[in-house]
Write a protein that holds these residues in place. Structure first.
Motif, mmCIF file in Angstrom:
data_model
loop_
_atom_site.group_PDB
_atom_site.id
_atom_site.type_symbol
_atom_site.label_atom_id
_atom_site.label_comp_id
_atom_site.label_asym_id
_atom_site.label_seq_id
_atom_site.Cartn_x
_atom_site.Cartn_y
_atom_site.Cartn_z
ATOM 1 N N GLU A 86 87.029 -49.309 14.494
ATOM 2 C CA GLU A 86 87.407 -47.906 14.389
ATOM 3 C C GLU A 86 88.927 -47.782 14.483
ATOM 4 N N ASP A 87 89.463 -46.754 13.846
ATOM 5 C CA ASP A 87 90.893 -46.506 13.930
ATOM 6 C C ASP A 87 91.228 -45.840 15.262
ATOM 7 N N THR A 89 93.118 -43.243 17.883
ATOM 8 C CA THR A 89 93.362 -41.807 17.737
ATOM 9 C C THR A 89 94.466 -41.350 18.669
ATOM 10 N N TYR A 96 92.074 -34.369 17.722
ATOM 11 C CA TYR A 96 92.316 -35.808 17.635
ATOM 12 C C TYR A 96 92.664 -36.204 16.201
ATOM 13 N N TYR A 97 93.697 -37.022 16.079
ATOM 14 C CA TYR A 97 94.190 -37.461 14.781
ATOM 15 C C TYR A 97 94.121 -38.988 14.696
ATOM 16 N N VAL A 98 93.794 -39.478 13.485
ATOM 17 C CA VAL A 98 93.705 -40.926 13.301
ATOM 18 C C VAL A 98 94.981 -41.499 12.687
ATOM 19 N N ARG A 114 90.606 -36.634 12.949
ATOM 20 C CA ARG A 114 89.522 -37.613 13.095
ATOM 21 C C ARG A 114 88.194 -37.070 12.589
ATOM 22 N N ARG A 127 89.299 -37.140 8.198
ATOM 23 C CA ARG A 127 88.513 -38.341 7.935
ATOM 24 C C ARG A 127 87.079 -37.914 7.659
ATOM 25 N N ALA A 131 86.946 -46.112 8.260
ATOM 26 C CA ALA A 131 88.178 -46.384 8.990
ATOM 27 C C ALA A 131 89.061 -47.303 8.156
ATOM 28 N N ASP A 164 98.309 -45.676 11.071
ATOM 29 C CA ASP A 164 97.351 -45.296 12.105
ATOM 30 C C ASP A 164 98.067 -44.855 13.377
ATOM 31 N N ALA A 165 97.284 -44.462 14.377
ATOM 32 C CA ALA A 165 97.838 -43.877 15.599
ATOM 33 C C ALA A 165 98.646 -44.859 16.427
#
Length: 220
Positions: A86-87, A89, A96-98, A114, A127, A131, A164-165
């Protein structure tokens, strides 16, 4: 009687014209508001991602190899199911942001939420499934000009980046663009079967189809 019919059609036509004008104005207003909100979130998200970026190379943070187990029965125990990666966050103001999506040829850079929902889509792309770490990321967005309204103009080979985060950058090249029916979920998800590593999609003006851009990861 003829005059009454004429006035009726004139009145009906005027109402339809005003309704269409209102819809255009509303869409333009929503587009600008979404672009403004995304820009403010992007600034804060970029700062957080920078703060979370590891300063040491990955080679120096490799986990140690565990010592062999002395329990001979352990090898017969059922292994736990391996879940797809999983990415990471980042949380901002309760959402929540990915990561951040960048499309250089369109001069577009946007945060990616997310979880997708219609309220979230008014703020930023979301999303849909998958991922980046698993190579099956699908991102949805409204067809605002500030979001995915211009992705149909992307050409084969155009670059797309996803950060990504934790600051890891995934680079992709556009494979092709296709139109998918609005209810054809299996075809939309087909990108998760190895042919594509990233999919971007948005609805057409009619809402009956989805403009879908498929892209493959550029491996260094």
């Amino acid at each position: 009687m003829g005059k009454k019919h004429a006035w009726y059609w004139i009145g009906t036509g005027t109402m339809l014209l005003l309704a269409a004008l209102f819809l255009v104005v509303y869409n333009v207003y929503s587009d600008r508001q979404s672009g403004k909100a995304s820009g403010e979130i992007l600034t804060a998200l970029r700062q957080v991602i920078t703060e979370h970026t590891p300063e040491t190379p990955e080679e120096e943070t490799m986990p140690l190899i565990p010592e062999p187990s002395e329990d001979l029965y352990e090898e017969y125990e059922q292994e736990e199911e391996t879940l797809p990666p999983e990415d990471p966050t980042v949380e901002l103001d309760g959402r929540y942001y990915v990561g951040v999506l960048t499309i250089p040829s369109l001069n577009v850079e946007l945060p990616v939420l997310r979880e997708w929902s219609y309220p979230n889509l008014r703020i930023a792309p979301c999303r849909y499934i998958g991922a980046a770490a698993a190579g099956d990321l699908v991102i949805a967005a409204h067809n605002y000009s500030s979001h995915f309204g211009r992705i149909q103009s992307l050409n084969t080979g155009d670059e797309i980046l996803f950060t990504d985060a934790e600051g890891k950058v995934y680079r992709y090249a556009v494979s092709h663009t296709e139109m998918i029916g609005g209810y054809d979920v299996p075809t939309m998800k087909a990108g998760a079967e190895g042919e594509w590593d990233l999919t971007l999609f948005t609805c057409t003006l009619s809402g009956r189809s989805r403009v879908s851009v498929r892209a493959v990861e550029i491996k260094e």
